[in-house]
Design a protein around this motif. Structure first.
Motif, mmCIF file in Angstrom:
data_model
loop_
_atom_site.group_PDB
_atom_site.id
_atom_site.type_symbol
_atom_site.label_atom_id
_atom_site.label_comp_id
_atom_site.label_asym_id
_atom_site.label_seq_id
_atom_site.Cartn_x
_atom_site.Cartn_y
_atom_site.Cartn_z
ATOM 1 N N GLU A 1 0.832 -1.209 0.000
ATOM 2 C CA GLU A 1 0.000 0.000 0.000
ATOM 3 C C GLU A 1 0.864 1.256 0.000
ATOM 4 O OE1 GLU A 1 -3.283 0.105 2.759
ATOM 5 O OE2 GLU A 1 -3.556 -2.052 2.550
ATOM 6 N N ALA A 2 1.916 1.254 0.820
ATOM 7 C CA ALA A 2 2.836 2.399 0.844
ATOM 8 C C ALA A 2 3.501 2.556 -0.520
ATOM 9 C CB ALA A 2 3.881 2.217 1.936
ATOM 10 N N CYS A 3 3.858 1.453 -1.134
ATOM 11 C CA CYS A 3 4.482 1.467 -2.457
ATOM 12 C C CYS A 3 3.530 2.088 -3.480
ATOM 13 C CB CYS A 3 4.858 0.044 -2.863
ATOM 14 S SG CYS A 3 5.647 -0.094 -4.476
ATOM 15 N N SER A 4 2.298 1.656 -3.474
ATOM 16 C CA SER A 4 1.307 2.180 -4.411
ATOM 17 C C SER A 4 1.117 3.679 -4.231
ATOM 18 C CB SER A 4 -0.018 1.446 -4.226
ATOM 19 O OG SER A 4 -0.973 1.923 -5.149
ATOM 20 N N HIS A 5 1.025 4.130 -2.996
ATOM 21 C CA HIS A 5 0.871 5.565 -2.727
ATOM 22 C C HIS A 5 2.121 6.339 -3.164
ATOM 23 C CE1 HIS A 5 -2.949 5.165 -0.762
ATOM 24 N NE2 HIS A 5 -2.459 4.292 0.111
ATOM 25 N N TRP A 6 3.298 5.777 -2.873
ATOM 26 C CA TRP A 6 4.544 6.424 -3.273
ATOM 27 C C TRP A 6 4.588 6.576 -4.786
ATOM 28 C CZ3 TRP A 6 8.774 5.606 -6.326
ATOM 29 C CH2 TRP A 6 9.888 6.407 -6.098
ATOM 30 N N LEU A 7 4.215 5.523 -5.504
ATOM 31 C CA LEU A 7 4.214 5.572 -6.965
ATOM 32 C C LEU A 7 3.217 6.597 -7.483
ATOM 33 C CD1 LEU A 7 4.588 1.766 -7.627
ATOM 34 C CD2 LEU A 7 6.193 3.540 -8.371
ATOM 35 N N ASP A 8 2.051 6.679 -6.857
ATOM 36 C CA ASP A 8 1.057 7.682 -7.257
ATOM 37 C C ASP A 8 1.615 9.096 -7.077
ATOM 38 O OD1 ASP A 8 -0.757 5.676 -7.871
ATOM 39 O OD2 ASP A 8 -1.886 5.895 -6.003
ATOM 40 N N ASP A 9 2.408 9.298 -6.033
ATOM 41 C CA ASP A 9 2.979 10.613 -5.746
ATOM 42 C C ASP A 9 4.198 10.941 -6.601
ATOM 43 O OD1 ASP A 9 1.060 11.024 -3.799
ATOM 44 O OD2 ASP A 9 2.391 10.471 -2.133
ATOM 45 N N HIS A 10 4.747 9.960 -7.310
ATOM 46 C CA HIS A 10 5.963 10.162 -8.113
ATOM 47 C C HIS A 10 5.751 9.764 -9.575
ATOM 48 C CE1 HIS A 10 7.502 10.027 -3.991
ATOM 49 N NE2 HIS A 10 8.450 10.825 -4.444
ATOM 50 N N GLN A 11 4.601 10.092 -10.104
ATOM 51 C CA GLN A 11 4.277 9.698 -11.477
ATOM 52 C C GLN A 11 5.193 10.333 -12.509
ATOM 53 O OE1 GLN A 11 0.116 9.879 -12.473
ATOM 54 N NE2 GLN A 11 -0.479 9.158 -10.458
ATOM 55 N N ASP A 12 5.813 11.448 -12.160
ATOM 56 C CA ASP A 12 6.719 12.116 -13.093
ATOM 57 C C ASP A 12 8.148 11.595 -12.993
ATOM 58 O OD1 ASP A 12 4.684 13.717 -14.082
ATOM 59 O OD2 ASP A 12 5.013 15.251 -12.572
ATOM 60 N N GLY A 13 8.349 10.568 -12.182
ATOM 61 C CA GLY A 13 9.673 9.984 -12.041
ATOM 62 C C GLY A 13 10.297 10.317 -10.697
ATOM 63 N N ALA A 14 11.305 9.569 -10.355
ATOM 64 C CA ALA A 14 12.034 9.769 -9.105
ATOM 65 C C ALA A 14 13.449 9.266 -9.300
ATOM 66 C CB ALA A 14 11.360 9.013 -7.962
ATOM 67 N N ALA A 15 14.349 9.767 -8.497
ATOM 68 C CA ALA A 15 15.751 9.392 -8.606
ATOM 69 C C ALA A 15 16.023 8.004 -8.054
ATOM 70 C CB ALA A 15 16.628 10.413 -7.885
ATOM 71 N N ARG A 16 15.266 7.612 -7.038
ATOM 72 C CA ARG A 16 15.538 6.339 -6.367
ATOM 73 C C ARG A 16 14.268 5.817 -5.717
ATOM 74 N NH1 ARG A 16 19.491 3.039 -4.237
ATOM 75 N NH2 ARG A 16 19.156 2.343 -2.130
ATOM 76 N N ALA A 17 14.157 4.504 -5.658
ATOM 77 C CA ALA A 17 13.032 3.871 -4.965
ATOM 78 C C ALA A 17 13.129 4.185 -3.470
ATOM 79 C CB ALA A 17 13.067 2.357 -5.193
ATOM 80 N N PRO A 18 12.012 4.158 -2.767
ATOM 81 C CA PRO A 18 12.058 4.435 -1.322
ATOM 82 C C PRO A 18 12.883 3.381 -0.585
ATOM 83 C CG PRO A 18 9.891 3.610 -1.961
ATOM 84 C CD PRO A 18 10.668 3.835 -3.224
ATOM 85 N N ASP A 19 13.409 3.776 0.561
ATOM 86 C CA ASP A 19 14.293 2.889 1.331
ATOM 87 C C ASP A 19 13.640 1.569 1.719
ATOM 88 O OD1 ASP A 19 16.382 4.679 1.176
ATOM 89 O OD2 ASP A 19 15.947 5.596 3.119
ATOM 90 N N TYR A 20 12.333 1.552 1.894
ATOM 91 C CA TYR A 20 11.675 0.306 2.301
ATOM 92 C C TYR A 20 11.505 -0.686 1.145
ATOM 93 C CZ TYR A 20 7.553 2.743 0.509
ATOM 94 O OH TYR A 20 6.677 3.446 -0.279
ATOM 95 N N CYS A 21 11.801 -0.259 -0.071
ATOM 96 C CA CYS A 21 11.672 -1.150 -1.227
ATOM 97 C C CYS A 21 12.769 -2.212 -1.158
ATOM 98 C CB CYS A 21 11.791 -0.360 -2.523
ATOM 99 S SG CYS A 21 11.760 -1.400 -4.018
ATOM 100 N N PRO A 22 12.407 -3.487 -1.180
ATOM 101 C CA PRO A 22 13.423 -4.535 -1.099
ATOM 102 C C PRO A 22 14.311 -4.624 -2.343
ATOM 103 C CG PRO A 22 11.263 -5.513 -1.453
ATOM 104 C CD PRO A 22 11.050 -4.037 -1.235
ATOM 105 N N ASN A 23 13.934 -3.921 -3.407
ATOM 106 C CA ASN A 23 14.729 -3.916 -4.633
ATOM 107 C C ASN A 23 15.375 -2.563 -4.909
ATOM 108 O OD1 ASN A 23 14.308 -6.639 -5.688
ATOM 109 N ND2 ASN A 23 12.161 -6.039 -5.814
ATOM 110 N N ALA A 24 15.387 -1.680 -3.925
ATOM 111 C CA ALA A 24 15.902 -0.318 -4.135
ATOM 112 C C ALA A 24 17.337 -0.320 -4.657
ATOM 113 C CB ALA A 24 15.797 0.501 -2.857
ATOM 114 N N ASP A 25 18.205 -1.127 -4.081
ATOM 115 C CA ASP A 25 19.608 -1.147 -4.517
ATOM 116 C C ASP A 25 19.757 -1.668 -5.943
ATOM 117 O OD1 ASP A 25 20.433 -0.104 -2.080
ATOM 118 O OD2 ASP A 25 20.951 -2.058 -1.251
#
Length: 86
Positions: free
Chosen positions: A51-75
């Protein structure tokens, strides 16, 4: 939630995340890609914050430099994003 619905949801989130942070354009075209994607999908499937991931993605529809820290695939996605940028 049924297992197939969960698979679909997580595949959608993972794809959106990869596109949002630019990782989709930097995936290595080598023999390890299939295994790496399967591992990434497993990590996404086991993530406890869809749910946090979905909300984060909704808030970053124009792109982002990095996935949020809680993303297990961020690195992994950061590595692929860096490859895409050259």
């Amino acid at each position: 939630m049924g297992m197939m619905k969960r698979f679909d949801e997580r595949a959608d989130l993972m794809g959106r995340m990869m596109r949002t942070v630019g990782a989709a354009d930097g995936m290595p075209a080598d023999v390890t890609l299939g295994n790496t994607l399967r591992s990434a999908a497993q990590r996404c499937l086991g993530c406890e914050k869809p749910e946090a991931c979905s909300h984060w993605l909704d808030d970053h529809q124009d792109g982002a430099a990095r996935a949020p820290d809680y993303c297990p695939n961020a690195d992994l996605f950061a590595e692929w994003s860096a490859r895409a940028q050259g």
